[in-house]
Enzyme design. Structure first.
Site, PDB file in Angstrom:
ATOM      1  N   ASN A 153       0.323   1.345   9.884  1.00  0.00           N
ATOM      2  CA  ASN A 153      -1.107   1.242   9.609  1.00  0.00           C
ATOM      3  C   ASN A 153      -1.969   1.418  10.857  1.00  0.00           C
ATOM      4  O   ASN A 153      -3.160   1.709  10.750  1.00  0.00           O
ATOM      5  CB  ASN A 153      -1.430  -0.111   8.958  1.00  0.00           C
ATOM      6  CG  ASN A 153      -0.925  -1.280   9.771  1.00  0.00           C
ATOM      7  OD1 ASN A 153       0.262  -1.361  10.087  1.00  0.00           O
ATOM      8  ND2 ASN A 153      -1.800  -2.199  10.114  1.00  0.00           N
ATOM      9  N   ALA A 202      -4.169  -1.523  -4.068  1.00  0.00           N
ATOM     10  CA  ALA A 202      -5.134  -0.597  -4.669  1.00  0.00           C
ATOM     11  C   ALA A 202      -6.278  -0.237  -3.731  1.00  0.00           C
ATOM     12  O   ALA A 202      -6.782   0.893  -3.757  1.00  0.00           O
ATOM     13  CB  ALA A 202      -5.699  -1.198  -5.958  1.00  0.00           C
ATOM     14  N   HIS A 203      -6.718  -1.171  -2.887  1.00  0.00           N
ATOM     15  CA  HIS A 203      -7.924  -0.909  -2.098  1.00  0.00           C
ATOM     16  C   HIS A 203      -7.685   0.061  -0.943  1.00  0.00           C
ATOM     17  O   HIS A 203      -8.629   0.426  -0.236  1.00  0.00           O
ATOM     18  CB  HIS A 203      -8.525  -2.225  -1.576  1.00  0.00           C
ATOM     19  CG  HIS A 203      -7.769  -2.862  -0.453  1.00  0.00           C
ATOM     20  ND1 HIS A 203      -8.238  -2.887   0.836  1.00  0.00           N
ATOM     21  CD2 HIS A 203      -6.586  -3.517  -0.435  1.00  0.00           C
ATOM     22  CE1 HIS A 203      -7.382  -3.527   1.612  1.00  0.00           C
ATOM     23  NE2 HIS A 203      -6.385  -3.913   0.872  1.00  0.00           N
ATOM     24  N   CYS A 327      -6.391  -7.060   9.644  1.00  0.00           N
ATOM     25  CA  CYS A 327      -5.909  -8.426   9.439  1.00  0.00           C
ATOM     26  C   CYS A 327      -5.834  -9.210  10.744  1.00  0.00           C
ATOM     27  O   CYS A 327      -5.667 -10.423  10.731  1.00  0.00           O
ATOM     28  CB  CYS A 327      -4.536  -8.398   8.771  1.00  0.00           C
ATOM     29  SG  CYS A 327      -4.565  -7.586   7.165  1.00  0.00           S
TER      30      CYS A 327
END
Length: 397
Positions: A153, A202-203, A327
């Protein structure tokens, strides 16, 4: 706030596409019946969830009874690791992962270590790739699970998932992959790749927040993470987020249908941005170039400056970006991913992640390449490290 607004943090989250929102809306205000009830309104919501399950299964090339809806990617990761670990603890207590996983994996592994499990954290090379030979050597007769993310990510590295899956299947070890970043960008065939468990959110692909997927291959023994009612075939309790699940199914279907065209668009913009940013002196690209990198991901380090100041100045120019994972955005520590690929702390602190999306335009990239170099220079002019470097360079000459 700047009048200009350019969003380049799509790896943190995406907006909900209009087609997705429109399909979700009836399940928020018209068809709101609890799917576990027996009246007609509930049968409508039950059918909507079933259709979403079919959509996800089709994208992953699997059966719909292997798709379980969760409250997001972090829950799916937690369930995969904890569920497998505790279900198989009589067979073994060893788990293998990597040093560059999302914290949903790393912190879960830390929890498992406190509960009697042993975890091997595989190193990565300077571009973020694991060595499959090191994975082979790390597997023991006590190994019950390997968890390697599909793509990172922060630096966009796409791991050799096919080879990892093959090794795990040959050694009779379960293989989980956190695929949160790749859905809609990279084809995913869980059968061809020998994946036993896979997480989605999903986001990350223009769906709603707070809903995800855990694919669990039929026959895999796994404990439940959330106990209560009999939802999700008795494996994940809690009244279903109907609108969210509907949105997830639609968003995933839509993203995959546009995947090739979007990858061409994003790949062109990514490469233009990388080429422009690396013209700035003392700038390093983090992660690989080319087709082993996510088409949406750009991650660079500017030496002699600190990333948070850069983000604030970019924000004042209307550019939303990040220095790494959303995060951990409140942390003052440098990225664990950048440290794992061998960057020293002082360089890792100057990182910038720009992640592109469907609405990103070439004009957006041009604007960033216009405003960012002066920001970097301004911060360097204020930096004691830069002044020291210039002095040493002058003496050397």
């Amino acid at each position: 706030m700047s009048e200009k607004q350019i969003y380049l943090d799509h790896s943190a989250t995406t907006y909900i596409k209009p087609e997705v929102f429109n399909e979700m809306l009836p399940y928020l205000n018209t068809y709101y019946g609890n799917p576990s009830s027996i009246y007609a309104m509930s049968r409508v919501t039950e059918q909507a969830i079933d259709q979403a399950r079919e959509r996800v299964a089709k994208v992953l090339n699997t059966a719909k009874d292997e798709i379980y809806f969760t409250g997001g990617g972090s829950e799916a990761d937690n369930w995969a690791l904890k569920g497998v670990a505790f279900a198989h603890k009589n067979r073994g207590n060893h788990i293998i992962t990597t040093k560059i996983e999302h914290h949903a994996i790393l912190h879960t592994c830390e929890f498992l270590e406190k509960n009697g499990f042993q975890v091997t954290y595989l190193p990565v090379d300077s571009q973020g790739f694991i060595n499959p030979d090191e994975l082979k050597k790390a597997i023991t007769d006590k190994t019950i699970l390997v968890s390697v993310m599909f793509a990172n990510n922060e630096i966009g590295t796409i791991e050799p998932i096919s080879e990892i899956g093959k090794i795990c299947r040959e050694r009779n070890v379960l293989f989980h992959t956190d695929a949160v970043q790749v859905a809609g960008h990279v084809p995913i065939d869980v059968k061809a790749l020998n994946i036993d468990l896979l997480s989605l959110a999903a986001h990350k692909f223009y769906g709603p927040k707070g809903v995800g997927v855990l694919y669990i291959r039929r026959g895999v023994k796994i404990d439940s993470l959330i106990h209560g009612g009999g939802q999700e075939r008795g494996k994940r309790a809690g009244t279903e987020n109907i609108a969210g699940i509907v949105g997830l199914g639609k968003a995933l279907e839509l993203s995959v249908s546009n995947m090739e065209e979007e990858n061409r668009h994003l790949g062109f913009l990514r490469d233009k941005l990388i080429n422009g940013l690396t013209q700035i002196p003392y700038t390093r690209l983090n992660g690989p170039a080319g087709d082993k990198r996510m088409t949406s991901n750009v991650n660079v380090c500017f030496e002699f400056i600190e990333g948070e100041s850069m983000l604030l100045l970019l924000d004042s120019k209307g550019v939303a970006a990040s220095s790494g994972s959303a995060c951990t955005s409140g942390s003052l520590d440098p990225s664990h991913v950048l440290l794992a690929i061998g960057l020293p702390h002082e360089i890792a602190h100057g990182s910038l992640r720009l992640t592109l999306g469907s609405a990103t335009t070439e004009q957006d990239i041009d604007y960033v390449l216009e405003v960012l170099p002066p920001i970097v220079q301004r911060l360097r002019d204020m930096s004691p490290l830069w002044k020291k470097f210039l002095q040493e360079e002058g003496k050397a000459q």
